[in-house]
Design a protein around this motif. Structure first.
Motif, PDB file in Angstrom:
ATOM      1  N   PHE A   1      49.770   5.309 -52.508  1.00  0.00           N
ATOM      2  CA  PHE A   1      51.135   5.299 -52.014  1.00  0.00           C
ATOM      3  C   PHE A   1      52.052   5.747 -53.135  1.00  0.00           C
ATOM      4  O   PHE A   1      51.970   5.242 -54.259  1.00  0.00           O
TER       5      PHE A   1
ATOM      6  N   HIS B   1      51.940   8.451 -48.101  1.00  0.00           N
ATOM      7  CA  HIS B   1      50.769   7.598 -47.921  1.00  0.00           C
ATOM      8  C   HIS B   1      49.587   8.560 -47.827  1.00  0.00           C
ATOM      9  O   HIS B   1      49.585   9.436 -46.962  1.00  0.00           O
TER      10      HIS B   1
ATOM     11  N   ALA C   1      50.394   3.481 -42.984  1.00  0.00           N
ATOM     12  CA  ALA C   1      49.830   2.447 -43.849  1.00  0.00           C
ATOM     13  C   ALA C   1      48.480   1.928 -43.339  1.00  0.00           C
ATOM     14  O   ALA C   1      47.956   0.954 -43.851  1.00  0.00           O
TER      15      ALA C   1
END
Length: 76
Positions: A25, A34, A64
């Motif tokens: 990240f 990401h 994520a």
């Protein structure tokens, strides 16, 4: 959170187990990235996917969460 962990998956090229799932990240304030990688440590095969905040695509899902194994890489 660890950026790379072994996962119970089989390499599509050499059928080795496990693969490595890596999450990174990056936050530059105006840009967040990401990135996900699945890689075989035996033969070197890899698959990558990155989600950039400056090119959102709702069809790609949650950036994520790994697009292949659904592992959470929640950046905090």
């Amino acid at each position: 959170m660890q950026s790379a962990i072994p996962i119970a998956a089989t390499c599509p090229k050499c059928q080795a187990t496990p693969l490595i799932c890596r999450f990174n990240f990056f936050d530059r304030g105006d840009l967040q990235v990401h990135s996900w990688e699945h890689r075989c440590q035996d033969c070197g095969w890899r698959e990558t996917k990155a989600f950039r905040s400056d090119t959102p695509d709702a069809a790609d899902g949650d950036p994520a969460v790994c697009p292949w194994c659904s592992r959470s890489g929640a950046a905090s």
